[in-house]
Design an enzyme around this catalytic site. Structure first.
Site, mmCIF file in Angstrom:
data_model
loop_
_atom_site.group_PDB
_atom_site.id
_atom_site.type_symbol
_atom_site.label_atom_id
_atom_site.label_comp_id
_atom_site.label_asym_id
_atom_site.label_seq_id
_atom_site.Cartn_x
_atom_site.Cartn_y
_atom_site.Cartn_z
ATOM 1 N N ARG A 1 7.041 8.122 -11.630
ATOM 2 C CA ARG A 1 6.609 7.550 -10.350
ATOM 3 C C ARG A 1 5.562 8.422 -9.661
ATOM 4 O O ARG A 1 4.986 8.037 -8.641
ATOM 5 C CB ARG A 1 7.810 7.380 -9.402
ATOM 6 C CG ARG A 1 8.834 6.377 -9.878
ATOM 7 C CD ARG A 1 10.044 6.353 -8.956
ATOM 8 N NE ARG A 1 9.901 5.444 -7.836
ATOM 9 C CZ ARG A 1 10.407 4.215 -7.793
ATOM 10 N NH1 ARG A 1 11.091 3.742 -8.806
ATOM 11 N NH2 ARG A 1 10.231 3.457 -6.745
ATOM 12 N N TYR B 1 1.946 7.393 -8.496
ATOM 13 C CA TYR B 1 1.871 6.611 -7.260
ATOM 14 C C TYR B 1 2.207 7.494 -6.055
ATOM 15 O O TYR B 1 1.429 7.592 -5.116
ATOM 16 C CB TYR B 1 2.855 5.450 -7.367
ATOM 17 C CG TYR B 1 2.846 4.479 -6.204
ATOM 18 C CD1 TYR B 1 1.810 3.563 -6.049
ATOM 19 C CD2 TYR B 1 3.889 4.458 -5.280
ATOM 20 C CE1 TYR B 1 1.820 2.650 -4.999
ATOM 21 C CE2 TYR B 1 3.906 3.548 -4.238
ATOM 22 C CZ TYR B 1 2.875 2.640 -4.099
ATOM 23 O OH TYR B 1 2.885 1.737 -3.066
ATOM 24 N N GLY C 1 -0.256 10.356 -5.746
ATOM 25 C CA GLY C 1 -1.559 9.772 -5.403
ATOM 26 C C GLY C 1 -1.627 9.430 -3.925
ATOM 27 O O GLY C 1 -2.599 9.728 -3.227
ATOM 28 N N TYR D 1 19.732 -3.020 -11.624
ATOM 29 C CA TYR D 1 19.494 -1.734 -12.272
ATOM 30 C C TYR D 1 20.490 -0.709 -11.721
ATOM 31 O O TYR D 1 20.673 -0.618 -10.503
ATOM 32 C CB TYR D 1 18.064 -1.242 -12.020
ATOM 33 C CG TYR D 1 16.981 -2.170 -12.548
ATOM 34 C CD1 TYR D 1 17.270 -3.194 -13.450
ATOM 35 C CD2 TYR D 1 15.664 -2.020 -12.137
ATOM 36 C CE1 TYR D 1 16.276 -4.032 -13.925
ATOM 37 C CE2 TYR D 1 14.662 -2.861 -12.606
ATOM 38 C CZ TYR D 1 14.980 -3.867 -13.496
ATOM 39 O OH TYR D 1 13.993 -4.705 -13.952
ATOM 40 N N GLN E 1 22.280 1.420 -4.885
ATOM 41 C CA GLN E 1 21.126 2.029 -4.219
ATOM 42 C C GLN E 1 20.638 1.088 -3.117
ATOM 43 O O GLN E 1 20.856 -0.124 -3.210
ATOM 44 C CB GLN E 1 19.996 2.343 -5.226
ATOM 45 C CG GLN E 1 19.278 1.159 -5.836
ATOM 46 C CD GLN E 1 19.942 0.629 -7.094
ATOM 47 O OE1 GLN E 1 21.149 0.661 -7.245
ATOM 48 N NE2 GLN E 1 19.149 0.081 -8.006
ATOM 49 N N ASP F 1 14.514 6.693 -9.680
ATOM 50 C CA ASP F 1 14.666 5.578 -8.736
ATOM 51 C C ASP F 1 15.379 6.119 -7.475
ATOM 52 O O ASP F 1 16.486 6.629 -7.564
ATOM 53 C CB ASP F 1 15.536 4.498 -9.395
ATOM 54 C CG ASP F 1 15.421 3.149 -8.730
ATOM 55 O OD1 ASP F 1 14.656 2.317 -9.223
ATOM 56 O OD2 ASP F 1 16.097 2.946 -7.705
HETATM 57 P P1 NAD Z 1 -0.710 -5.666 -4.829
HETATM 58 O O1 NAD Z 1 -0.613 -5.044 -6.161
HETATM 59 O O2 NAD Z 1 -0.326 -7.098 -4.664
HETATM 60 O O3 NAD Z 1 -2.171 -5.495 -4.232
HETATM 61 C C1 NAD Z 1 -3.009 -4.406 -4.521
HETATM 62 C C2 NAD Z 1 -4.433 -4.908 -4.628
HETATM 63 O O4 NAD Z 1 -5.308 -3.799 -4.917
HETATM 64 C C3 NAD Z 1 -4.631 -5.922 -5.768
HETATM 65 O O5 NAD Z 1 -5.375 -7.009 -5.306
HETATM 66 C C4 NAD Z 1 -5.370 -5.115 -6.830
HETATM 67 O O6 NAD Z 1 -6.154 -5.933 -7.674
HETATM 68 C C5 NAD Z 1 -6.183 -4.173 -5.974
HETATM 69 N N1 NAD Z 1 -6.610 -2.942 -6.664
HETATM 70 C C6 NAD Z 1 -5.837 -2.092 -7.374
HETATM 71 N N2 NAD Z 1 -6.578 -1.066 -7.836
HETATM 72 C C7 NAD Z 1 -7.850 -1.286 -7.405
HETATM 73 C C8 NAD Z 1 -9.082 -0.599 -7.563
HETATM 74 N N3 NAD Z 1 -9.161 0.540 -8.277
HETATM 75 N N4 NAD Z 1 -10.189 -1.113 -6.983
HETATM 76 C C9 NAD Z 1 -10.135 -2.257 -6.264
HETATM 77 N N5 NAD Z 1 -8.998 -2.971 -6.097
HETATM 78 C C10 NAD Z 1 -7.872 -2.478 -6.655
HETATM 79 O O7 NAD Z 1 0.161 -4.749 -3.845
HETATM 80 P P2 NAD Z 1 0.597 -4.982 -2.334
HETATM 81 O O8 NAD Z 1 2.068 -5.132 -2.319
HETATM 82 O O9 NAD Z 1 -0.250 -6.017 -1.695
HETATM 83 O O10 NAD Z 1 0.269 -3.557 -1.734
HETATM 84 C C11 NAD Z 1 -0.927 -3.310 -0.977
HETATM 85 C C12 NAD Z 1 -0.949 -1.859 -0.541
HETATM 86 O O11 NAD Z 1 0.211 -1.558 0.253
HETATM 87 C C13 NAD Z 1 -0.952 -0.867 -1.701
HETATM 88 O O12 NAD Z 1 -1.804 0.206 -1.386
HETATM 89 C C14 NAD Z 1 0.476 -0.399 -1.759
HETATM 90 O O13 NAD Z 1 0.567 0.904 -2.286
HETATM 91 C C15 NAD Z 1 0.885 -0.451 -0.289
HETATM 92 N N6 NAD Z 1 2.348 -0.612 -0.152
HETATM 93 C C16 NAD Z 1 2.944 -1.792 -0.470
HETATM 94 C C17 NAD Z 1 4.327 -1.900 -0.359
HETATM 95 C C18 NAD Z 1 5.052 -3.191 -0.685
HETATM 96 O O14 NAD Z 1 6.285 -3.231 -0.590
HETATM 97 N N7 NAD Z 1 4.382 -4.261 -1.022
HETATM 98 C C19 NAD Z 1 5.093 -0.810 0.059
HETATM 99 C C20 NAD Z 1 4.438 0.380 0.342
HETATM 100 C C21 NAD Z 1 3.054 0.470 0.248
HETATM 101 N N1 UDP Z 2 15.745 -3.344 -9.068
HETATM 102 C C1 UDP Z 2 16.808 -4.036 -9.648
HETATM 103 N N2 UDP Z 2 16.532 -5.126 -10.410
HETATM 104 C C2 UDP Z 2 15.266 -5.572 -10.629
HETATM 105 C C3 UDP Z 2 14.184 -4.873 -10.038
HETATM 106 C C4 UDP Z 2 14.452 -3.753 -9.272
HETATM 107 O O1 UDP Z 2 17.980 -3.671 -9.476
HETATM 108 O O2 UDP Z 2 15.106 -6.585 -11.324
HETATM 109 C C5 UDP Z 2 16.036 -2.175 -8.204
HETATM 110 C C6 UDP Z 2 15.204 -0.928 -8.493
HETATM 111 O O3 UDP Z 2 15.845 -0.130 -9.479
HETATM 112 C C7 UDP Z 2 15.193 -0.261 -7.119
HETATM 113 C C8 UDP Z 2 15.200 -1.433 -6.143
HETATM 114 O O4 UDP Z 2 15.681 -2.545 -6.875
HETATM 115 O O5 UDP Z 2 16.368 0.487 -6.942
HETATM 116 C C9 UDP Z 2 13.843 -1.752 -5.555
HETATM 117 O O6 UDP Z 2 12.925 -1.869 -6.627
HETATM 118 P P1 UDP Z 2 11.396 -2.269 -6.423
HETATM 119 O O7 UDP Z 2 10.708 -2.060 -7.727
HETATM 120 O O8 UDP Z 2 11.295 -3.607 -5.786
HETATM 121 O O9 UDP Z 2 10.864 -1.239 -5.321
HETATM 122 P P2 UDP Z 2 10.872 0.361 -5.226
HETATM 123 O O10 UDP Z 2 11.803 0.934 -6.240
HETATM 124 O O11 UDP Z 2 9.461 0.748 -5.474
HETATM 125 O O12 UDP Z 2 11.363 0.611 -3.866
#
Ligand code: NAD
Ligand code: UDP
Length: 324
Positions: free
Chosen positions: A136, A139, A142, A198, A203, A266
């Site tokens: 992980r 991410y 990063g 999972y 969790q 996780d």
């Molecule tokens: P997503 O994967 O649906 O959207 C990400 C978008 O970024 C996509 O359209 C993808 O094509 C684009 N992308 C990826 N790499 C790229 C690059 N190098 N250049 C240009 N475009 C690029 O994800 P999301 O759920 O919409 O998440 C959006 C943002 O919010 C992300 O930065 C993610 O880390 C952050 N975030 C999301 C969540 C969540 O639960 N959804 C939680 C925490 C943080």
């Molecule tokens: N998870 C699960 N079944 C699934 C997908 C995810 O039990 O089919 C669990 C995963 O192990 C984690 C939680 O659900 O504990 C949230 O996972 P997700 O990938 O949505 O988000 P993140 O782990 O990035 O918070």
């Protein structure tokens, strides 16, 4: 906005366009989909550019929402080096742009910067517990470097920054195949399959509906002087087992689960402390999980039905139902 074709970015585009803004959406379409933007393509205020944020970009804007980065573990681990690059080089390129054109920039950071937290719930003052070499890390680390770059550009060059630490968010337009728990459970339940739990399913996560999250992002972007990170998430915490039951309640039928190994690193628990968002932004989530799930299940039901109709019409024409 970068990452505008993704799940959150497409909803944020809807909101900004509804407020009368001009939106330039940069995306490399790695996890983003044209279908997420289809309804916006005729809007004169909306522009899409196929662009990878690892490359520099010049465009006249006054606000930058930097969302470009795959968000689900399956997608961000597919090409981990690219994930690091999108976060580090992407954020750097957007900061260079912000400095050059004098734009305010908001970074989509994440609760993952807290890793597997030893403080619960997590306030912004907690520094986190991240494994730097695990699967992980591309991410988590990063995103941590992205926060560092943002803070240094602010200190050194007075770039006007905002940092949103987003917690698990769900809603319509999540990718159906991205492995995140809400979309997995909904699609499995709609198909009458067993839900994949999972580990023990004990969790926890705290799930925020996408409209609430977008409202938080817009409030943070427009709040004056708030350059410190702000948690945005729903503080109501559920075990993953409870989530499975909530999903089945909405979809209907019996809860049938199958247990799978817990992925490495996780996090065991996660819940945002949103005191800062309440005080600084006057923000808190309004949509409860049960209501948000109804809207999300409706969306996936329609999407799967469209898919089935398309497959049937291919069969009618003598083709294969499997090609999509
Ligand atoms: P997503 O994967 O649906 O959207 C990400 C978008 O970024 C996509 O359209 C993808 O094509 C684009 N992308 C990826 N790499 C790229 C690059 N190098 N250049 C240009 N475009 C690029 O994800 P999301 O759920 O919409 O998440 C959006 C943002 O919010 C992300 O930065 C993610 O880390 C952050 N975030 C999301 C969540 C969540 O639960 N959804 C939680 C925490 C943080
Ligand atoms: N998870 C699960 N079944 C699934 C997908 C995810 O039990 O089919 C669990 C995963 O192990 C984690 C939680 O659900 O504990 C949230 O996972 P997700 O990938 O949505 O988000 P993140 O782990 O990035 O918070």
């Amino acid at each position: 906005m970068t990452g505008g074709a993704g799940f959150i970015g497409s909803h944020l585009s809807d909101r900004l366009l509804a407020e009368g803004h001009h939106v330039v959406c940069l995306d490399n379409f790695f996890t983003g989909r044209r279908a997420n933007l289809e309804h916006l393509l005729d809007n004169a205020g909306f522009e899409v550019m196929h662009h990878d944020v690892c490359e520099p970009m010049f465009v006249e804007v006054d606000q930058i929402y930097n969302l470009a980065c795959p968000a689900s573990p399956v997608h961000y681990q597919y090409n981990p080096v690219k994930t690091v690059k999108s976060n580090v080089m992407g954020t750097l390129n957007m900061l260079v742009l912000a400095k050059r054109v004098g734009a305010r920039i908001l970074q989509a950071s994440t609760s993952e910067i807290y890793g597997d937290p030893t403080v619960h719930p997590q306030p912004e003052t907690y520094w986190g517990n991240v494994n730097t070499t695990g699967p992980r890390a591309c991410y988590d680390e990063g995103k941590r470097v992205a926060e560092t770059l943002m803070s240094d550009y602010h200190r050194e060059d007075h770039v006007d920054i905002r940092i949103a630490r987003i917690f698990n968010t769900y809603g319509p337009r999540m990718a159906e195949n991205d492995g995140r728990v809400v979309s997995n459970f909904i699609v499995q339940a709609l198909r009458g399959q067993e839900l994949t739990l999972y580990g023990t399913g004990e969790q926890t996560r705290s799930f925020c509906y996408v409209d609430d999250l977008v409202d938080g992002l817009v409030r943070l972007m427009n709040a004056e002087g708030r350059t410190e990170p702000v948690n945005l998430g729903n503080p109501v915490e559920f075990t993953i087992k409870e989530l499975a039951e909530e999903v089945v309640k909405v979809v209907g039928g019996e809860t049938r689960v199958t247990y799978r190994p817990l992925p490495e690193d996780d996090p065991t628990q996660r819940q945002p402390d949103i005191t800062r968002a309440r005080e600084w932004l006057g923000w808190e989530p309004r949509i409860q999980l049960a209501d948000g799930l109804v809207r999300t299940v409706d969306y996936f039901r329609q999407r799967l039905a469209r898919r089935n109709r398309a497959a049937l019409s291919r069969v009618d024409q003598g083709g294969s139902p499997l090609l999509d």
